[in-house]
Enzyme design. Structure first.
Site, PDB file in Angstrom:
ATOM      1  N   ARG A   1      49.348  39.187  36.936  1.00 15.34           N
ATOM      2  CA  ARG A   1      48.903  40.634  37.329  1.00 15.34           C
ATOM      3  C   ARG A   1      50.003  41.923  36.795  1.00 15.34           C
ATOM      4  O   ARG A   1      49.448  43.108  37.129  1.00 15.34           O
ATOM      5  CB  ARG A   1      47.643  41.009  38.022  1.00 15.34           C
ATOM      6  CG  ARG A   1      46.980  39.531  38.323  1.00 15.34           C
ATOM      7  CD  ARG A   1      45.922  39.902  37.305  1.00 15.34           C
ATOM      8  NE  ARG A   1      45.307  38.826  38.074  1.00 15.34           N
ATOM      9  CZ  ARG A   1      44.627  36.842  38.049  1.00 15.34           C
ATOM     10  NH1 ARG A   1      46.350  36.562  36.597  1.00 15.34           N
ATOM     11  NH2 ARG A   1      44.118  36.613  38.231  1.00 15.34           N
TER      12      ARG A   1
ATOM     13  N   GLU B   1      45.110  46.152  42.449  1.00 15.71           N
ATOM     14  CA  GLU B   1      45.247  45.578  41.059  1.00 15.71           C
ATOM     15  C   GLU B   1      45.092  46.665  39.786  1.00 15.71           C
ATOM     16  O   GLU B   1      45.523  46.989  39.104  1.00 15.71           O
ATOM     17  CB  GLU B   1      44.170  44.492  41.236  1.00 15.71           C
ATOM     18  CG  GLU B   1      45.166  43.685  39.871  1.00 15.71           C
ATOM     19  CD  GLU B   1      43.754  42.548  39.466  1.00 15.71           C
ATOM     20  OE1 GLU B   1      44.437  41.622  40.341  1.00 15.71           O
ATOM     21  OE2 GLU B   1      43.170  42.586  39.027  1.00 15.71           O
TER      22      GLU B   1
ATOM     23  N   SER C   1      38.830  42.378  40.782  1.00 15.04           N
ATOM     24  CA  SER C   1      39.792  42.509  42.216  1.00 15.04           C
ATOM     25  C   SER C   1      39.923  44.087  42.513  1.00 15.04           C
ATOM     26  O   SER C   1      40.606  44.248  42.107  1.00 15.04           O
ATOM     27  CB  SER C   1      40.870  40.947  42.408  1.00 15.04           C
ATOM     28  OG  SER C   1      40.279  40.083  41.624  1.00 15.04           O
TER      29      SER C   1
HETATM   30  P1  FAD Z   1      40.383  49.744  31.412  1.00 12.43           P
HETATM   31  O1  FAD Z   1      40.258  49.756  32.931  1.00 12.43           O
HETATM   32  O2  FAD Z   1      40.569  50.654  30.082  1.00 12.43           O
HETATM   33  O3  FAD Z   1      42.224  50.089  31.184  1.00 12.43           O
HETATM   34  C1  FAD Z   1      42.935  49.627  31.761  1.00 12.43           C
HETATM   35  C2  FAD Z   1      44.808  49.672  32.539  1.00 12.43           C
HETATM   36  O4  FAD Z   1      45.318  49.621  30.894  1.00 12.43           O
HETATM   37  C3  FAD Z   1      44.947  51.167  32.203  1.00 12.43           C
HETATM   38  O5  FAD Z   1      46.085  51.966  32.554  1.00 12.43           O
HETATM   39  C4  FAD Z   1      44.527  52.134  30.755  1.00 12.43           C
HETATM   40  O6  FAD Z   1      45.444  52.944  30.530  1.00 12.43           O
HETATM   41  C5  FAD Z   1      45.292  50.097  30.139  1.00 12.43           C
HETATM   42  N1  FAD Z   1      44.477  50.717  29.068  1.00 12.43           N
HETATM   43  C6  FAD Z   1      44.073  50.130  28.363  1.00 12.43           C
HETATM   44  N2  FAD Z   1      43.859  49.910  26.809  1.00 12.43           N
HETATM   45  C7  FAD Z   1      45.214  49.791  26.606  1.00 12.43           C
HETATM   46  C8  FAD Z   1      45.536  50.312  25.105  1.00 12.43           C
HETATM   47  N3  FAD Z   1      45.127  49.688  24.114  1.00 12.43           N
HETATM   48  N4  FAD Z   1      46.745  49.757  25.056  1.00 12.43           N
HETATM   49  C9  FAD Z   1      47.850  50.818  26.069  1.00 12.43           C
HETATM   50  N5  FAD Z   1      47.585  50.725  27.259  1.00 12.43           N
HETATM   51  C10 FAD Z   1      46.172  50.760  27.735  1.00 12.43           C
HETATM   52  N6  FAD Z   1      40.957  40.857  35.525  1.00 12.43           N
HETATM   53  C11 FAD Z   1      41.867  39.648  35.524  1.00 12.43           C
HETATM   54  O7  FAD Z   1      42.660  39.971  35.306  1.00 12.43           O
HETATM   55  N7  FAD Z   1      40.617  38.574  35.320  1.00 12.43           N
HETATM   56  C12 FAD Z   1      39.915  38.681  36.179  1.00 12.43           C
HETATM   57  O8  FAD Z   1      39.390  37.590  36.467  1.00 12.43           O
HETATM   58  C13 FAD Z   1      38.976  39.462  36.084  1.00 12.43           C
HETATM   59  N8  FAD Z   1      37.495  40.136  36.044  1.00 12.43           N
HETATM   60  C14 FAD Z   1      36.758  40.746  36.622  1.00 12.43           C
HETATM   61  C15 FAD Z   1      35.346  40.773  36.853  1.00 12.43           C
HETATM   62  C16 FAD Z   1      34.633  42.288  36.765  1.00 12.43           C
HETATM   63  C17 FAD Z   1      33.610  42.266  37.473  1.00 12.43           C
HETATM   64  C18 FAD Z   1      35.381  43.350  37.041  1.00 12.43           C
HETATM   65  C19 FAD Z   1      34.699  45.004  36.928  1.00 12.43           C
HETATM   66  C20 FAD Z   1      36.778  43.749  36.236  1.00 12.43           C
HETATM   67  C21 FAD Z   1      37.079  42.472  36.079  1.00 12.43           C
HETATM   68  N9  FAD Z   1      39.182  42.415  35.782  1.00 12.43           N
HETATM   69  C22 FAD Z   1      39.664  41.220  35.288  1.00 12.43           C
HETATM   70  C23 FAD Z   1      39.554  43.214  35.715  1.00 12.43           C
HETATM   71  C24 FAD Z   1      39.404  44.423  34.303  1.00 12.43           C
HETATM   72  O9  FAD Z   1      38.101  43.341  32.908  1.00 12.43           O
HETATM   73  C25 FAD Z   1      40.921  43.521  32.880  1.00 12.43           C
HETATM   74  O10 FAD Z   1      42.082  43.770  34.110  1.00 12.43           O
HETATM   75  C26 FAD Z   1      40.764  43.840  31.682  1.00 12.43           C
HETATM   76  O11 FAD Z   1      41.881  43.462  30.845  1.00 12.43           O
HETATM   77  C27 FAD Z   1      40.284  45.202  31.797  1.00 12.43           C
HETATM   78  O12 FAD Z   1      40.379  45.387  30.181  1.00 12.43           O
HETATM   79  P2  FAD Z   1      40.064  47.474  29.869  1.00 12.43           P
HETATM   80  O13 FAD Z   1      39.761  47.759  28.801  1.00 12.43           O
HETATM   81  O14 FAD Z   1      38.611  48.158  30.620  1.00 12.43           O
HETATM   82  O15 FAD Z   1      40.786  48.439  30.343  1.00 12.43           O
HETATM   83  P1  NAP Z   2      38.461  32.002  44.531  1.00  8.99           P
HETATM   84  O1  NAP Z   2      37.698  30.433  43.194  1.00  8.99           O
HETATM   85  O2  NAP Z   2      37.657  31.764  45.273  1.00  8.99           O
HETATM   86  O3  NAP Z   2      39.682  31.767  45.297  1.00  8.99           O
HETATM   87  C1  NAP Z   2      40.173  32.614  45.616  1.00  8.99           C
HETATM   88  C2  NAP Z   2      41.400  33.295  45.462  1.00  8.99           C
HETATM   89  O4  NAP Z   2      42.562  31.889  45.613  1.00  8.99           O
HETATM   90  C3  NAP Z   2      41.740  33.615  44.006  1.00  8.99           C
HETATM   91  O5  NAP Z   2      42.412  34.735  43.617  1.00  8.99           O
HETATM   92  C4  NAP Z   2      42.826  32.217  43.817  1.00  8.99           C
HETATM   93  O6  NAP Z   2      43.996  33.118  42.902  1.00  8.99           O
HETATM   94  C5  NAP Z   2      43.065  31.806  44.584  1.00  8.99           C
HETATM   95  N1  NAP Z   2      43.293  30.141  44.117  1.00  8.99           N
HETATM   96  C6  NAP Z   2      42.058  28.987  43.462  1.00  8.99           C
HETATM   97  N2  NAP Z   2      42.331  27.556  43.946  1.00  8.99           N
HETATM   98  C7  NAP Z   2      43.909  28.437  43.028  1.00  8.99           C
HETATM   99  C8  NAP Z   2      44.572  26.997  42.486  1.00  8.99           C
HETATM  100  N3  NAP Z   2      44.293  25.442  42.154  1.00  8.99           N
HETATM  101  N4  NAP Z   2      45.519  27.170  42.502  1.00  8.99           N
HETATM  102  C9  NAP Z   2      46.389  29.122  42.530  1.00  8.99           C
HETATM  103  N5  NAP Z   2      45.344  29.924  43.813  1.00  8.99           N
HETATM  104  C10 NAP Z   2      44.124  29.087  43.306  1.00  8.99           C
HETATM  105  O7  NAP Z   2      37.999  32.696  43.454  1.00  8.99           O
HETATM  106  P2  NAP Z   2      37.251  33.899  43.022  1.00  8.99           P
HETATM  107  O8  NAP Z   2      37.442  34.526  43.361  1.00  8.99           O
HETATM  108  O9  NAP Z   2      35.542  33.143  42.459  1.00  8.99           O
HETATM  109  O10 NAP Z   2      37.894  34.025  41.256  1.00  8.99           O
HETATM  110  C11 NAP Z   2      37.676  32.865  39.977  1.00  8.99           C
HETATM  111  C12 NAP Z   2      39.140  33.177  39.531  1.00  8.99           C
HETATM  112  O11 NAP Z   2      39.192  34.848  38.277  1.00  8.99           O
HETATM  113  C13 NAP Z   2      40.456  33.764  39.934  1.00  8.99           C
HETATM  114  O12 NAP Z   2      41.274  33.484  39.227  1.00  8.99           O
HETATM  115  C14 NAP Z   2      40.618  34.760  40.238  1.00  8.99           C
HETATM  116  O13 NAP Z   2      41.931  35.531  39.659  1.00  8.99           O
HETATM  117  C15 NAP Z   2      40.024  35.861  39.004  1.00  8.99           C
HETATM  118  N6  NAP Z   2      39.628  36.757  39.004  1.00  8.99           N
HETATM  119  C16 NAP Z   2      39.980  38.105  39.064  1.00  8.99           C
HETATM  120  C17 NAP Z   2      39.120  38.918  39.007  1.00  8.99           C
HETATM  121  C18 NAP Z   2      40.040  40.633  38.889  1.00  8.99           C
HETATM  122  O14 NAP Z   2      39.963  41.475  38.986  1.00  8.99           O
HETATM  123  N7  NAP Z   2      41.978  40.255  38.313  1.00  8.99           N
HETATM  124  C19 NAP Z   2      38.641  39.534  39.618  1.00  8.99           C
HETATM  125  C20 NAP Z   2      36.670  38.179  39.795  1.00  8.99           C
HETATM  126  C21 NAP Z   2      37.655  36.898  39.037  1.00  8.99           C
HETATM  127  P3  NAP Z   2      44.300  34.021  41.397  1.00  8.99           P
HETATM  128  O15 NAP Z   2      43.710  35.062  41.774  1.00  8.99           O
HETATM  129  O16 NAP Z   2      45.647  33.825  41.514  1.00  8.99           O
HETATM  130  O17 NAP Z   2      43.945  33.047  40.365  1.00  8.99           O
END
Ligand code: FAD
Ligand code: NAP
Length: 343
Positions: free
Chosen positions: A164, A339, A243
Site C-alpha cells: 500500500r 492508509e 480500510s
Molecule cells: P483519490 O482518493 O482521489 O486520491 C488518493 C490519493 O492519490 C490522493 O493523495 C490524491 O492526491 C492522489 N491522486 C489521485 N489521483 C492522482 C493522479 N492522477 N496523480 C497524482 N496523484 C493522484 N484500496 C485498495 O488498495 N484495495 C482495496 O481493496 C480497496 N477497497 C476499497 C473499498 C472501498 C469501499 C473504498 C471506499 C476504498 C477502497 N480502497 C481500496 C481505497 C481506494 O479506493 C483506492 O486507494 C483508490 O485507488 C483511490 O482512487 P481515487 O481515484 O479515489 O483516489
Molecule cells: P479478509 O479476507 O477478511 O482478511 C483480513 C485481512 O487478512 C486482510 O486485511 C488481508 O490482508 C489478510 N489476509 C487474508 N488472507 C490472507 C492471505 N491468504 N495472505 C495474506 N494476507 C491475508 O479481508 P477483507 O477486509 O475482506 O478484504 C479482502 C481484501 O480486499 C484484502 O486483500 C483487503 O486488503 C482488500 N480491501 C482493501 C481495502 C482498502 O481500502 N485498502 C478495503 C477493503 C478491502 P491484506 O489487506 O494485506 O490483503
C-alpha cells in the site's frame, strides 16, 4: 478550462465530508492540466489532484485549487505472444477498466474488482486485494511534474512499490500529476493457460457457492464482487474510504510474544522474520468493531473501515481514528497507521 470558486467537495469524496475548495477544476486532457499549471503561475496557491476521492479524508476546507483528473481512454498499445500492454488514461474508473479487461479476456486484475476510484490513483498506494497488487501487472506510468510541467515516465522499479505504498505517497508526494498508466495483462485469447489467484480469503468458497468449479476471469471477478458487496459498506449509502488503517507488519519475535498472550491472534508471513497482523482483528479486540461514537465508528462487518454515519466532520473521524490507534498501542504494543490520505 473553467476554474470554479468556493466549491463543495462533498460529492468528490466517498467519506461525504462537507468541506469547500477555494478553487476547483476538472481536467479532461493533458492540455487542460497544462492550462491549470499556467493559471497557477499567475494565481499561486496549493494544488491537490483527486480522482474518485475514495482514499482521502478532508479535515478542513482546502485553501487552494482541487483538480479532478477526468482524462479518458483505454488502448492496447502492444500485442506480445502471451501478453498485451494496455495504456489507460488516469481519469478512467478502475472497476470499469477491470470489467473491460474481462470482456476482452485479458487476465491479471480480476481480483481487484470493485475497488473504487480512478486508474491514476492506483499506483499511489499500489492498490491491492485478494493477494494481487497492481505492481504485479504495472509496466510504467506517465506523469507531469507540477514544478516544471515536463512529462516523465516512471517504470515499475522507479515507483518503489511496497505494501500500500509507492514513491508518490512518500518522497514524491504532491509533486506529480499521473496522466496515464500502462499495464501488462495476459492475453487468454492466445495463451489460455493461466494461474488464477483463488487461494486468498473466501474466493474459493464464493466460487463453490456460485457452482463455478473451474475458475474463469468473470467467475473470479463475480466472486470478489459478491464477497466485497456482502461485507464492505457502499460509500453511496454509508460514507467511508475503505480500510482506514494499514495492516501492521511486525517482527516475528514481537509476534511470538503476543501469540503467547493471545493464542488466537491471526497472522500472515511478510518477508524475513516479519509477520502481517490484520489491523481489523486488533481493533475488534479493543472493542471498537460496530461501535458508533458520535457520527463515526468502525464498521460492524469490517473494523478496519471507519464510516460517516451522516454528519461527521473530518476532524471527528481523525479524532476517533487516534483513539483507536491509541488503544491498539496500549493493548498490543503495535502502532497502526492510517492508509487514507489526510488533508
Ligand atoms: P483519490 O482518493 O482521489 O486520491 C488518493 C490519493 O492519490 C490522493 O493523495 C490524491 O492526491 C492522489 N491522486 C489521485 N489521483 C492522482 C493522479 N492522477 N496523480 C497524482 N496523484 C493522484 N484500496 C485498495 O488498495 N484495495 C482495496 O481493496 C480497496 N477497497 C476499497 C473499498 C472501498 C469501499 C473504498 C471506499 C476504498 C477502497 N480502497 C481500496 C481505497 C481506494 O479506493 C483506492 O486507494 C483508490 O485507488 C483511490 O482512487 P481515487 O481515484 O479515489 O483516489
Ligand atoms: P479478509 O479476507 O477478511 O482478511 C483480513 C485481512 O487478512 C486482510 O486485511 C488481508 O490482508 C489478510 N489476509 C487474508 N488472507 C490472507 C492471505 N491468504 N495472505 C495474506 N494476507 C491475508 O479481508 P477483507 O477486509 O475482506 O478484504 C479482502 C481484501 O480486499 C484484502 O486483500 C483487503 O486488503 C482488500 N480491501 C482493501 C481495502 C482498502 O481500502 N485498502 C478495503 C477493503 C478491502 P491484506 O489487506 O494485506 O490483503
Amino acid at each position: 478550462m473553467e476554474i470554479k470558486s468556493n466549491i463543495s467537495l462533498q460529492p468528490y469524496n466517498t467519506f461525504g465530508i462537507h468541506v469547500k475548495a477555494s478553487s476547483f477544476a476538472e481536467a479532461f486532457s493533458v492540455d487542460d492540466i497544462r492550462q491549470t499549471l499556467d493559471y497557477l503561475k499567475t494565481h499561486p496557491q496549493p494544488l491537490l489532484i483527486i480522482g474518485g476521492g475514495s482514499n482521502v479524508l478532508f479535515t478542513q476546507d482546502f485553501n487552494g485549487l482541487v483538480l479532478k483528473n477526468a482524462l479518458g481512454g483505454i488502448a492496447v498499445i502492444k500485442v506480445e505472444h502471451k501478453h498485451v500492454l494496455v495504456k489507460v488514461a488516469a481519469g478512467e474508473n478502475w472497476h470499469e477498466f477491470v470489467l473491460w479487461s474481462i470482456e476482452n479476456n485479458y487476465a491479471g486484475i480480476e481480483n481487484l474488482s470493485l475497488i473504487p476510484g480512478c486508474v491514476g490513483a492506483s499506483p499511489m498506494q499500489n492498490i491491492g486485494a485478494y493477494g494481487v497488487e497492481i505492481k504485479d501487472v504495472f509496466v510504467e506510468l506517465e506523469a507531469i511534474e507540477i514544478a516544471t510541467g515536463s512529462i516523465k515516465t516512471f517504470t515499475n522499479s522507479d515507483c518503489a512499490f511496497g505494501y500500500r505504498e509507492s514513491i508518490f505517497k512518500n518522497t514524491l508526494r504532491n509533486q506529480y500529476i499521473i496522466t496515464a498508466v500502462t499495464f501488462r495483462l495476459q492475453n487468454l485469447n492466445t495463451f489460455p493457460a493461466y494461474h488464477f489467484h483463488t487461494d486468498y480469503g473466501d474466493i474459493k468458497a464464493a466460487l463453490h457457492e456460485m457452482m463455478m468449479f473451474e475458475p474463469t476471469l468473470k467467475a473470479v471477478s463475480d466472486a470478489v464482487i459478491k464477497i466485497r458487496s456482502s461485507k464492505l459498506p457502499d460509500p453511496k449509502v454509508l460514507g467511508n474510504a475503505g480500510s482506514f488503517f494499514k495492516n501492521p507488519v511486525i517482527p516475528l519475535e514481537q509476534f511470538n510474544q503476543l501469540k503467547y498472550h493471545y493464542p488466537l491472534i491471526p497472522s500472515y508471513p511478510a518477508g524475513d522474520a516479519a509477520v502481517k497482523v490484520p489491523a481489523g482483528w486488533l481493533i475488534e479486540q479493543c472493542g471498537w468493531k460496530g461501535k458508533q461514537v458520535g457520527n463515526t465508528g468502525a464498521h460492524a462487518k469490517q473494523a478496519l473501515v471507519l464510516v460517516n454515519y451522516g454528519n461527521a466532520s473530518g476532524s471527528e473521524i481523525i479524532q476517533h481514528a487516534r483513539a483507536i490507534m491509541h488503544s491498539v498501542k496500549e493493548k498490543f504494543g503495535i502502532s497502526i497507521e492510517p492508509e487514507v490520505n489526510i488533508y
